[in-house]
Motif scaffolding. Structure first.
Motif, PDB file in Angstrom:
ATOM      1  N   MET A   1      62.273  61.286  42.508  1.00 53.11           N
ATOM      2  CA  MET A   1      61.286  61.180  41.407  1.00 53.11           C
ATOM      3  C   MET A   1      61.221  59.733  40.905  1.00 53.11           C
ATOM      4  SD  MET A   1      61.288  63.229  37.805  1.00 53.11           S
ATOM      5  CE  MET A   1      60.151  62.795  36.510  1.00 53.11           C
ATOM      6  N   ILE A   2      60.009  59.255  40.702  1.00 52.52           N
ATOM      7  CA  ILE A   2      59.828  57.894  40.188  1.00 52.52           C
ATOM      8  C   ILE A   2      60.137  57.904  38.690  1.00 52.52           C
ATOM      9  CG2 ILE A   2      58.174  56.022  39.844  1.00 52.52           C
ATOM     10  CD1 ILE A   2      56.675  57.074  42.289  1.00 52.52           C
ATOM     11  N   ASP A   3      61.000  56.990  38.258  1.00 54.28           N
ATOM     12  CA  ASP A   3      61.461  57.051  36.878  1.00 54.28           C
ATOM     13  C   ASP A   3      61.258  55.768  36.083  1.00 54.28           C
ATOM     14  OD1 ASP A   3      63.238  55.494  38.198  1.00 54.28           O
ATOM     15  OD2 ASP A   3      65.045  56.608  37.629  1.00 54.28           O
ATOM     16  N   SER A   4      60.453  54.843  36.603  1.00 52.81           N
ATOM     17  CA  SER A   4      60.228  53.623  35.824  1.00 52.81           C
ATOM     18  C   SER A   4      58.769  53.193  35.909  1.00 52.81           C
ATOM     19  CB  SER A   4      61.136  52.494  36.315  1.00 52.81           C
ATOM     20  OG  SER A   4      60.596  51.892  37.472  1.00 52.81           O
ATOM     21  N   PRO A   5      58.260  52.576  34.836  1.00 55.46           N
ATOM     22  CA  PRO A   5      56.868  52.098  34.846  1.00 55.46           C
ATOM     23  C   PRO A   5      56.605  51.120  35.987  1.00 55.46           C
ATOM     24  CG  PRO A   5      57.729  52.070  32.610  1.00 55.46           C
ATOM     25  CD  PRO A   5      58.886  52.382  33.515  1.00 55.46           C
ATOM     26  N   GLU A   6      57.585  50.248  36.293  1.00 53.23           N
ATOM     27  CA  GLU A   6      57.397  49.249  37.349  1.00 53.23           C
ATOM     28  C   GLU A   6      57.187  49.898  38.718  1.00 53.23           C
ATOM     29  OE1 GLU A   6      59.303  47.184  33.974  1.00 53.23           O
ATOM     30  OE2 GLU A   6      59.738  49.067  35.007  1.00 53.23           O
ATOM     31  N   LYS A   7      57.946  50.966  38.981  1.00 59.75           N
ATOM     32  CA  LYS A   7      57.820  51.646  40.281  1.00 59.75           C
ATOM     33  C   LYS A   7      56.461  52.353  40.396  1.00 59.75           C
ATOM     34  CE  LYS A   7      62.765  52.296  41.100  1.00 59.75           C
ATOM     35  NZ  LYS A   7      63.868  53.288  41.114  1.00 59.75           N
ATOM     36  N   ILE A   8      56.022  52.942  39.276  1.00 58.94           N
ATOM     37  CA  ILE A   8      54.690  53.591  39.257  1.00 58.94           C
ATOM     38  C   ILE A   8      53.607  52.543  39.497  1.00 58.94           C
ATOM     39  CG2 ILE A   8      52.978  54.678  37.742  1.00 58.94           C
ATOM     40  CD1 ILE A   8      54.879  56.770  38.260  1.00 58.94           C
ATOM     41  N   LEU A   9      53.739  51.404  38.824  1.00 53.80           N
ATOM     42  CA  LEU A   9      52.764  50.313  38.956  1.00 53.80           C
ATOM     43  C   LEU A   9      52.655  49.870  40.407  1.00 53.80           C
ATOM     44  CD1 LEU A   9      50.925  48.235  37.371  1.00 53.80           C
ATOM     45  CD2 LEU A   9      52.909  46.709  37.426  1.00 53.80           C
ATOM     46  N   GLU A  10      53.798  49.723  41.062  1.00 53.93           N
ATOM     47  CA  GLU A  10      53.798  49.239  42.453  1.00 53.93           C
ATOM     48  C   GLU A  10      53.271  50.306  43.400  1.00 53.93           C
ATOM     49  OE1 GLU A  10      56.609  46.787  45.586  1.00 53.93           O
ATOM     50  OE2 GLU A  10      57.504  47.587  43.755  1.00 53.93           O
ATOM     51  N   GLN A  11      53.687  51.571  43.197  1.00 54.65           N
ATOM     52  CA  GLN A  11      53.279  52.630  44.120  1.00 54.65           C
ATOM     53  C   GLN A  11      51.771  52.894  44.071  1.00 54.65           C
ATOM     54  OE1 GLN A  11      55.446  56.362  44.083  1.00 54.65           O
ATOM     55  NE2 GLN A  11      53.689  57.485  44.867  1.00 54.65           N
ATOM     56  N   TYR A  12      51.220  52.980  42.858  1.00 53.71           N
ATOM     57  CA  TYR A  12      49.822  53.384  42.727  1.00 53.71           C
ATOM     58  C   TYR A  12      48.838  52.222  42.610  1.00 53.71           C
ATOM     59  CZ  TYR A  12      51.371  58.209  42.124  1.00 53.71           C
ATOM     60  OH  TYR A  12      51.915  59.449  42.320  1.00 53.71           O
ATOM     61  N   TRP A  13      49.301  51.087  42.064  1.00 49.72           N
ATOM     62  CA  TRP A  13      48.373  49.964  41.846  1.00 49.72           C
ATOM     63  C   TRP A  13      48.697  48.725  42.691  1.00 49.72           C
ATOM     64  CZ3 TRP A  13      49.169  53.581  38.070  1.00 49.72           C
ATOM     65  CH2 TRP A  13      48.027  54.120  37.469  1.00 49.72           C
ATOM     66  N   GLY A  14      49.873  48.721  43.318  1.00 44.00           N
ATOM     67  CA  GLY A  14      50.223  47.625  44.226  1.00 44.00           C
ATOM     68  C   GLY A  14      50.644  46.343  43.540  1.00 44.00           C
ATOM     69  N   PHE A  15      50.912  46.399  42.220  1.00 45.08           N
ATOM     70  CA  PHE A  15      51.385  45.206  41.502  1.00 45.08           C
ATOM     71  C   PHE A  15      52.886  45.310  41.257  1.00 45.08           C
ATOM     72  CE2 PHE A  15      46.930  45.675  39.713  1.00 45.08           C
ATOM     73  CZ  PHE A  15      46.393  44.667  40.497  1.00 45.08           C
ATOM     74  N   THR A  16      53.521  44.170  41.140  1.00 47.55           N
ATOM     75  CA  THR A  16      54.982  44.172  40.922  1.00 47.55           C
ATOM     76  C   THR A  16      55.369  43.836  39.489  1.00 47.55           C
ATOM     77  OG1 THR A  16      55.044  41.889  41.698  1.00 47.55           O
ATOM     78  CG2 THR A  16      55.523  43.614  43.323  1.00 47.55           C
ATOM     79  N   GLN A  17      54.422  43.334  38.709  1.00 51.47           N
ATOM     80  CA  GLN A  17      54.745  43.054  37.306  1.00 51.47           C
ATOM     81  C   GLN A  17      53.544  43.284  36.398  1.00 51.47           C
ATOM     82  OE1 GLN A  17      56.168  39.005  37.489  1.00 51.47           O
ATOM     83  NE2 GLN A  17      54.109  38.138  37.316  1.00 51.47           N
ATOM     84  N   PHE A  18      53.858  43.565  35.130  1.00 47.63           N
ATOM     85  CA  PHE A  18      52.816  43.837  34.137  1.00 47.63           C
ATOM     86  C   PHE A  18      52.300  42.551  33.517  1.00 47.63           C
ATOM     87  CE2 PHE A  18      55.209  47.858  34.114  1.00 47.63           C
ATOM     88  CZ  PHE A  18      54.161  48.761  34.227  1.00 47.63           C
ATOM     89  N   ARG A  19      51.062  42.615  33.013  1.00 46.52           N
ATOM     90  CA  ARG A  19      50.543  41.534  32.181  1.00 46.52           C
ATOM     91  C   ARG A  19      50.992  41.794  30.745  1.00 46.52           C
ATOM     92  NH1 ARG A  19      44.238  42.199  33.413  1.00 46.52           N
ATOM     93  NH2 ARG A  19      44.358  42.506  35.658  1.00 46.52           N
ATOM     94  N   SER A  20      51.167  40.729  29.996  1.00 49.56           N
ATOM     95  CA  SER A  20      51.498  40.891  28.574  1.00 49.56           C
ATOM     96  C   SER A  20      50.257  41.412  27.836  1.00 49.56           C
ATOM     97  CB  SER A  20      51.922  39.530  28.018  1.00 49.56           C
ATOM     98  OG  SER A  20      52.141  39.609  26.632  1.00 49.56           O
ATOM     99  N   PRO A  21      50.411  42.397  26.927  1.00 48.53           N
ATOM    100  CA  PRO A  21      51.599  43.133  26.506  1.00 48.53           C
ATOM    101  C   PRO A  21      51.644  44.560  27.070  1.00 48.53           C
ATOM    102  CG  PRO A  21      49.918  43.282  24.811  1.00 48.53           C
ATOM    103  CD  PRO A  21      49.271  42.657  26.014  1.00 48.53           C
ATOM    104  N   GLN A  22      51.228  44.767  28.324  1.00 42.66           N
ATOM    105  CA  GLN A  22      51.143  46.124  28.886  1.00 42.66           C
ATOM    106  C   GLN A  22      52.483  46.858  28.826  1.00 42.66           C
ATOM    107  OE1 GLN A  22      49.574  45.173  32.799  1.00 42.66           O
ATOM    108  NE2 GLN A  22      47.539  45.939  32.271  1.00 42.66           N
ATOM    109  N   LYS A  23      53.563  46.172  29.210  1.00 44.40           N
ATOM    110  CA  LYS A  23      54.883  46.829  29.256  1.00 44.40           C
ATOM    111  C   LYS A  23      55.290  47.323  27.871  1.00 44.40           C
ATOM    112  CE  LYS A  23      58.847  48.113  30.999  1.00 44.40           C
ATOM    113  NZ  LYS A  23      59.924  47.200  31.409  1.00 44.40           N
ATOM    114  N   GLU A  24      55.061  46.494  26.838  1.00 40.43           N
ATOM    115  CA  GLU A  24      55.425  46.871  25.472  1.00 40.43           C
ATOM    116  C   GLU A  24      54.600  48.076  24.985  1.00 40.43           C
ATOM    117  OE1 GLU A  24      54.692  43.885  26.558  1.00 40.43           O
ATOM    118  OE2 GLU A  24      56.326  42.517  26.030  1.00 40.43           O
TER     119      GLU A  24
END
Length: 633
Positions: A1-24
């Motif tokens: 099971m995917i358990d982190s926002p970063e892993k979801i971002l990479e799996q479905y959107w192909g990005f490795t990091q968020f833009r500010s302030p998306q993560k917050e």
């Protein structure tokens, strides 16, 4: 099971990091806090509720104002193999029950609803039966009467707080000032919401406003120098094709886009532009949803948008890859005049609103105190023609009546009647010669719509009526006469709208209940026109400073790259007059914009020196309206 926002971002959107302030923002939502996110266009608002939903059990209910916007988001989620649904127009009770069963048992993660749908008891009951993890309100500025697109139906969203008392809300918008943000929190009954606000300042985006007469020549100059994907915004469907054709004729690969195109035509135009087979797209403001093209380097407003909010949203489609980009706006005195005139012509008075409202009931023969549970076919143009109403104002009145829950409208303005000539050219000619009353009508019809002998063409009976000088009803009658003679095949669209009344007829009493809000709304529309005109005509203050101030944000320094900042920094050009004479000696005849381009000097400075040279009898204006040296005899 995917358990982190970063892993979801990479799996479905192909990005490795968020833009500010998306993560917050995502963290706030995951902590079950009510959240307000103000992110400018291109800031990635959708991810802020989509990723938390994918990390939680249950479905996210997304409230969105436009059917097309909902359909677009559902399509994009399905492309990523994420289950999402919206209720199609015209769905009956059984369709809705079946759809909610799909949501309940089919592991659907997103259900998109319009605020109007929330008013239905059936929808409310079905929502209670779902495992809802989050409520997301897109375009949340619509809830505020101070917002640029106020929709009273957004006030009904609060019912979800009663239905789902333990579920947190996230409200998202790209355009809101302090007053609108406070309204959002209050009207959604949010509990001490966390506010995340990204600055409207775009360091890489150069706002450039040019007062010019010859817009087409300036387009050529810009696209000769700037080879980047671009959007040119215009104010009419006709202009999209005209300007795209003009650019193609000058060897700039262009396409065009507007709401009246077929689905296939829209898709082709969009894909040609996205793939950069045709890197320039000329469009109305219908082109905006679902654009995810980071390397747009240039957005040109050929005509004026209606407000600062619209301008910022459209201009903000440039430079999402953080590289230097340009938002260019053209205007002249005629544009300012038309903008002010349009504001006057499209803003009805309270008396005019009451008159249109009263005539609606008369038109459908509804008595005082009566409420008919019936859906009426409504021909907008015929209604305006019958009562001699101004179309722009009447359109605004209808939208207001719908917004305040007085009537319900199902829009089908894009539906058009079609016509094809089935008779031979000889038989059509013979008929018109022998029918003097229809001769002029047939001639104008054939001149107005080319290709009628080969293809089924979309026609506008009201437009034909204006050209011929008869009523729309007479146009329809004439077309049916031609059809009876087997000369044409005419497919009539019987209505532009379906309309139903939601309250009993009480005439002025109904409008008086909302008079304060309506007056405020109309006053705000006028104010927004004034604010936008003030912005484009203010040549002394940094463009970014002006925009940030409008959104209650302070800017410490000027941007340094807008037209105002460049003008302040620029050292005045020396010997401009002699440079003009030298270039005219070489090129023989040139327009002021051509001289400006060749010398790389602002056109307003060129015009000053041209005037001096004319007064000194050093140059003349020839019959092509170009400047040339005066030949001494």
């Amino acid at each position: 099971m995917i358990d982190s926002p970063e892993k979801i971002l990479e799996q479905y959107w192909g990005f490795t990091q968020f833009r500010s302030p998306q993560k917050e923002i995502i963290s706030s939502v995951l902590e079950s806090k009510d959240t307000i996110a103000l992110l400018p266009t291109g800031g990635g608002k959708s991810i802020c509720f989509q990723i938390p939903t994918l990390l939680k059990e249950g479905v996210c209910i997304v409230i969105s104002p436009l059917i097309a916007l909902m359909q677009d988001q559902v399509k994009n989620l399905k492309k990523r193999n994420i289950k999402a649904l919206t209720i199609p127009s015209g769905s009956n009770q059984n369709d809705i029950i079946t759809l909610f069963d799909q949501v309940k048992f089919g592991k659907v993660k997103f259900l998109y609803l319009s605020p109007e749908r929330l008013q239905a008891p059936l929808i409310q009951q079905k929502i209670k039966e779902l495992n809802v993890s989050l409520v997301a309100i897109d375009e949340a500025h619509c809830i505020s009467e101070w917002g640029h697109d106020f929709r009273p139906s957004y006030r009904t969203i609060q019912i979800l707080k009663e239905i789902l008392p333990t579920v947190n809300f996230i409200a998202l918008t790209a355009t809101a000032n302090k007053r609108v943000l406070e309204d959002i929190s209050k009207n959604l009954a949010m509990s001490n919401p966390a506010l995340f606000q990204k600055s409207f300042f775009r360091e890489n985006l150069a706002y450039q406003v040019f007062k010019i007469e010859d817009k087409l020549t300036r387009l050529i100059e810009i696209f000769t120098k700037t080879k980047v994907p671009a959007i040119v915004y215009v104010n009419s469907r006709k202009k999209t094709a005209e300007i795209a054709n003009f650019l193609n004729a000058n060897n700039f690969k262009s396409t065009f886009y507007h709401a009246g195109l077929t689905v296939l035509e829209k898709q082709t135009a969009f894909e040609d532009w996205m793939s950069e087979k045709k890197p320039i797209i000329v469009a109305t403001n219908a082109f905006g949803m679902g654009i995810d093209k980071p390397n747009v380097g240039l957005v040109i407003h050929y005509n004026l948008p209606s407000s600062i909010e619209n301008y910022v949203q459209e201009a903000g489609r440039a430079g999402r890859n953080e590289k230097k980009s340009f938002a260019v706006l053209f205007y002249n005195e005629n544009d300012l005049f038309l903008q002010k005139q349009r504001a006057v012509n499209s803003i009805p008075t309270l008396l005019e609103i009451k008159e249109v409202h009263r005539k609606l009931y008369q038109y459908f023969r509804i008595a005082n105190g009566e409420l008919l549970d019936e859906v009426f076919s409504f021909n907008f143009f015929e209604f305006c023609e019958h009562y001699h109403f101004h179309q722009l104002k009447t359109d605004v009145v209808l939208k207001l009546l719908a917004n305040y829950g007085i009537v319900a409208l199902e829009n089908s303005f894009n539906k058009k009647a079609t016509l094809i000539v089935t008779g031979s050219p000889h038989s059509v000619l013979h008929f018109s010669k022998n029918n003097s009353t229809l001769k002029n009508f047939v001639n104008i019809l054939l001149r107005t719509y080319g290709g009628l002998f080969e293809n089924e063409i979309k026609i506008d009976e009201f437009f034909i009526a204006k050209k011929v000088g008869i009523t729309a009803a007479q146009v329809i009658k004439n077309l049916k006469i031609l059809e009876a003679q087997d000369l044409v095949e005419y497919k009539q669209v019987n209505s532009d709208l379906s309309l139903s009344f939601l309250v009993p007829r009480e005439d002025d009493k109904t409008i008086n209940r909302f008079s304060r809000e309506i007056k405020q709304f109309l006053s705000l529309k006028k104010e927004k026109t004034t604010n936008f005109i003030n912005f484009i005509t203010n040549n002394t203050r940094c463009r970014s400073e002006q925009l940030l101030s409008y959104f209650d944000e302070k800017m410490i320094r000027s941007c340094g790259i807008c037209d105002v900042c460049i003008a302040h920094k620029r050292i005045p050009a020396k010997n401009v007059a002699s440079q003009i004479q030298a270039v005219l000696e070489k090129k023989k005849q040139l327009s002021s914009s051509e001289i400006s381009s060749l010398l790389n000097i602002f056109e307003k400075d060129i015009l000053i020196h041209l005037q001096i040279l004319l007064e000194e009898d050093q140059i003349i204006i020839n019959n092509q309206n170009k400047f040339q040296l005066k030949v001494s005899l």
